[in-house]
Motif scaffolding. Structure first.
Motif, PDB file in Angstrom:
ATOM      1  N   GLU A  46       0.860  -1.192   0.000  1.00 55.29           N
ATOM      2  CA  GLU A  46       0.000   0.000   0.000  1.00 55.29           C
ATOM      3  C   GLU A  46       0.894   1.239   0.000  1.00 55.29           C
ATOM      4  N   VAL A  47       0.679   2.140  -0.960  1.00 59.95           N
ATOM      5  CA  VAL A  47       1.518   3.329  -1.049  1.00 59.95           C
ATOM      6  C   VAL A  47       0.737   4.581  -0.659  1.00 59.95           C
ATOM      7  N   VAL A  48       1.301   5.362   0.215  1.00 60.01           N
ATOM      8  CA  VAL A  48       0.726   6.655   0.606  1.00 60.01           C
ATOM      9  C   VAL A  48       1.744   7.718   0.198  1.00 60.01           C
ATOM     10  N   SER A  49       1.358   8.579  -0.758  1.00 59.18           N
ATOM     11  CA  SER A  49       2.299   9.600  -1.240  1.00 59.18           C
ATOM     12  C   SER A  49       2.187  10.868  -0.409  1.00 59.18           C
ATOM     13  N   ILE A  50       3.334  11.387  -0.016  1.00 60.75           N
ATOM     14  CA  ILE A  50       3.342  12.643   0.741  1.00 60.75           C
ATOM     15  C   ILE A  50       4.342  13.611   0.107  1.00 60.75           C
ATOM     16  N   GLN A  51       4.223  14.882   0.451  1.00 60.91           N
ATOM     17  CA  GLN A  51       5.172  15.889  -0.013  1.00 60.91           C
ATOM     18  C   GLN A  51       6.004  16.420   1.159  1.00 60.91           C
ATOM     19  N   SER A  52       5.341  17.025   2.118  1.00 64.25           N
ATOM     20  CA  SER A  52       6.066  17.761   3.160  1.00 64.25           C
ATOM     21  C   SER A  52       6.251  16.949   4.440  1.00 64.25           C
ATOM     22  N   ALA A  53       7.120  17.460   5.326  1.00 64.49           N
ATOM     23  CA  ALA A  53       7.323  16.867   6.645  1.00 64.49           C
ATOM     24  C   ALA A  53       6.007  16.832   7.421  1.00 64.49           C
ATOM     25  N   GLU A  54       5.179  17.866   7.219  1.00 66.40           N
ATOM     26  CA  GLU A  54       3.884  17.936   7.899  1.00 66.40           C
ATOM     27  C   GLU A  54       2.942  16.837   7.390  1.00 66.40           C
ATOM     28  N   ASP A  55       2.911  16.606   6.066  1.00 71.93           N
ATOM     29  CA  ASP A  55       2.114  15.496   5.493  1.00 71.93           C
ATOM     30  C   ASP A  55       2.559  14.174   6.109  1.00 71.93           C
ATOM     31  N   LEU A  56       3.872  13.998   6.181  1.00 69.12           N
ATOM     32  CA  LEU A  56       4.435  12.749   6.709  1.00 69.12           C
ATOM     33  C   LEU A  56       3.999  12.540   8.154  1.00 69.12           C
ATOM     34  N   TYR A  57       4.081  13.610   8.939  1.00 65.58           N
ATOM     35  CA  TYR A  57       3.672  13.553  10.347  1.00 65.58           C
ATOM     36  C   TYR A  57       2.219  13.094  10.471  1.00 65.58           C
ATOM     37  N   GLU A  58       1.337  13.715   9.657  1.00 60.45           N
ATOM     38  CA  GLU A  58      -0.093  13.379   9.697  1.00 60.45           C
ATOM     39  C   GLU A  58      -0.341  11.916   9.317  1.00 60.45           C
ATOM     40  N   GLU A  59       0.217  11.506   8.183  1.00 63.42           N
ATOM     41  CA  GLU A  59      -0.059  10.167   7.648  1.00 63.42           C
ATOM     42  C   GLU A  59       0.514   9.065   8.528  1.00 63.42           C
ATOM     43  N   VAL A  60       1.674   9.317   9.117  1.00 61.90           N
ATOM     44  CA  VAL A  60       2.320   8.278   9.929  1.00 61.90           C
ATOM     45  C   VAL A  60       1.693   8.194  11.319  1.00 61.90           C
ATOM     46  N   THR A  61       1.470   9.341  11.967  1.00 65.07           N
ATOM     47  CA  THR A  61       0.934   9.276  13.332  1.00 65.07           C
ATOM     48  C   THR A  61      -0.491   8.693  13.340  1.00 65.07           C
ATOM     49  N   LYS A  62      -1.274   8.966  12.292  1.00 67.05           N
ATOM     50  CA  LYS A  62      -2.648   8.435  12.322  1.00 67.05           C
ATOM     51  C   LYS A  62      -2.699   6.919  12.100  1.00 67.05           C
ATOM     52  N   ARG A  63      -1.643   6.346  11.531  1.00 66.27           N
ATOM     53  CA  ARG A  63      -1.600   4.893  11.305  1.00 66.27           C
ATOM     54  C   ARG A  63      -0.871   4.126  12.407  1.00 66.27           C
ATOM     55  N   PHE A  64      -0.217   4.837  13.307  1.00 66.07           N
ATOM     56  CA  PHE A  64       0.712   4.194  14.243  1.00 66.07           C
ATOM     57  C   PHE A  64       0.057   3.143  15.141  1.00 66.07           C
ATOM     58  N   ASN A  65      -1.174   3.424  15.570  1.00 67.53           N
ATOM     59  CA  ASN A  65      -1.893   2.490  16.445  1.00 67.53           C
ATOM     60  C   ASN A  65      -2.141   1.135  15.810  1.00 67.53           C
ATOM     61  N   ASP A  66      -2.235   1.122  14.471  1.00 72.55           N
ATOM     62  CA  ASP A  66      -2.631  -0.101  13.759  1.00 72.55           C
ATOM     63  C   ASP A  66      -1.462  -0.858  13.154  1.00 72.55           C
ATOM     64  N   VAL A  67      -0.240  -0.518  13.534  1.00 68.00           N
ATOM     65  CA  VAL A  67       0.903  -1.242  12.969  1.00 68.00           C
ATOM     66  C   VAL A  67       1.760  -1.874  14.069  1.00 68.00           C
ATOM     67  N   ASP A  68       2.579  -2.839  13.661  1.00 65.45           N
ATOM     68  CA  ASP A  68       3.438  -3.557  14.608  1.00 65.45           C
ATOM     69  C   ASP A  68       4.892  -3.085  14.551  1.00 65.45           C
ATOM     70  N   ILE A  69       5.307  -2.671  13.362  1.00 69.91           N
ATOM     71  CA  ILE A  69       6.707  -2.283  13.160  1.00 69.91           C
ATOM     72  C   ILE A  69       6.752  -1.028  12.291  1.00 69.91           C
ATOM     73  N   VAL A  70       7.572  -0.048  12.685  1.00 70.46           N
ATOM     74  CA  VAL A  70       7.763   1.150  11.856  1.00 70.46           C
ATOM     75  C   VAL A  70       9.251   1.310  11.563  1.00 70.46           C
ATOM     76  N   VAL A  71       9.575   1.484  10.294  1.00 68.08           N
ATOM     77  CA  VAL A  71      10.960   1.737   9.892  1.00 68.08           C
ATOM     78  C   VAL A  71      11.001   3.087   9.188  1.00 68.08           C
ATOM     79  N   LYS A  72      11.681   4.057   9.817  1.00 69.04           N
ATOM     80  CA  LYS A  72      11.609   5.441   9.354  1.00 69.04           C
ATOM     81  C   LYS A  72      12.833   5.847   8.552  1.00 69.04           C
ATOM     82  N   SER A  73      12.897   5.374   7.308  1.00 68.60           N
ATOM     83  CA  SER A  73      14.072   5.694   6.504  1.00 68.60           C
ATOM     84  C   SER A  73      13.953   7.018   5.745  1.00 68.60           C
TER      85      SER A  73
END
Ligand code: CTP
Ligand code: CA
Length: 226
Positions: free
Chosen positions: A71-98
């Motif tokens: 599943e691909v979620v396209s983002i542009q800015s650091a703020e987009d990234l913050y929004e998209e990642v924090t809202k999914r965090f509860n539903d994931v087991d592993i996060v790799v922030k490269s």
């Protein structure tokens, strides 16, 4: 190509990977960014998928073809990234922030293109929100893996980020070493774990670096009983 693999610790696990650079808008024709190619993040997404995980790839603009079955979620800015990642965090087991996230963004985004009226131009910047640090605060049972791109005192800064951002693992690299870091096909990484285990890998393709990182995540999960 479809792979037939045995059960792994990643089978059925939900893995979120961030990749590529961010772009911080200045005006309708300009932005601030960095040299990140996204290759490591895309290789990580492929590797996680091959090990049986459900993969979400949150990606800045890279021009790379995303791996199939991810599943691909396209983002542009650091703020987009913050929004998209924090809202999914509860539903994931592993996060790799490269992802190579911009540390500063223009204070004001101009609606009109800036004209070259002056000999000098100073652009006020403000610090962006640190997604990884926030995840460290929100963390429950997730395994959190960060990156540290350094040009000096790599071990010191990497261990400092591991601790300050409440990470489980950090992947460190010296971006000034030949064959390592941004915009290359290869990298030289050292992985530091929260339980003080550490491992230095020799020069490797970014595909192999991704494999090594998931080997380290697997070993860490087995050590910590996750
Ligand atoms: N990171 C993030 N959000 C930011 C900045 C960084 O999530 N606004 C994440 C990166 O994705 C990476 C980790 O933090 O996994 C470390 O990034 P790095 O640039 O090495 O460290 P910083 O904390 O930004 O500190 P500095 O740039 O001063 O070394
Ligand atoms: Ca940074």
């Amino acid at each position: 190509q479809l792979m037939c693999l045995d059960q792994t610790v990643f089978t059925g696990k939900r893995v979120l990977i961030t990749a590529g650079p961010t772009r911080e808008k200045i005006d309708p024709v300009r932005y601030l960014s960095n040299y990140s190619s996204g290759k490591t993040g895309y290789a990580l997404a492929t590797e996680a998928r091959n090990r049986g995980a459900h993969v979400t790839l949150v990606s800045g603009p890279t021009g790379l073809k995303p791996p199939s079955g991810v599943e691909v979620v396209s983002i542009q800015s650091a703020e987009d990234l913050y929004e998209e990642v924090t809202k999914r965090f509860n539903d994931v087991d592993i996060v790799v922030k490269s992802a190579a996230v911009a540390d500063y963004a223009p204070e004001i985004v101009e609606n009109q293109k800036r004209k070259k009226q002056t000999n000098q131009w100073s652009l006020p910047l403000k610090k962006t929100r640190d997604t990884l640090k926030r995840l460290g605060e929100l963390k429950q049972s997730q395994v959190l893996v960060g990156f540290a791109a350094e040009s000096q005192d790599v071990e010191f800064y990497a261990k400092d980020k591991l601790e300050r951002k409440n990470l489980d693992l950090i992947v460190a690299n010296n971006i000034t070493t030949e064959g390592a870091g941004f915009d290359h096909d290869t990298n030289i990484v050292t992985v530091y774990a929260k339980d003080h285990y550490e491992k230095r890998y020799p020069l490797a393709s970014k595909k192999d670096v991704a494999l090594h990182i998931f080997d380290e995540i697997e070993a860490y999960m087995k050590r910590s009983g996750a």
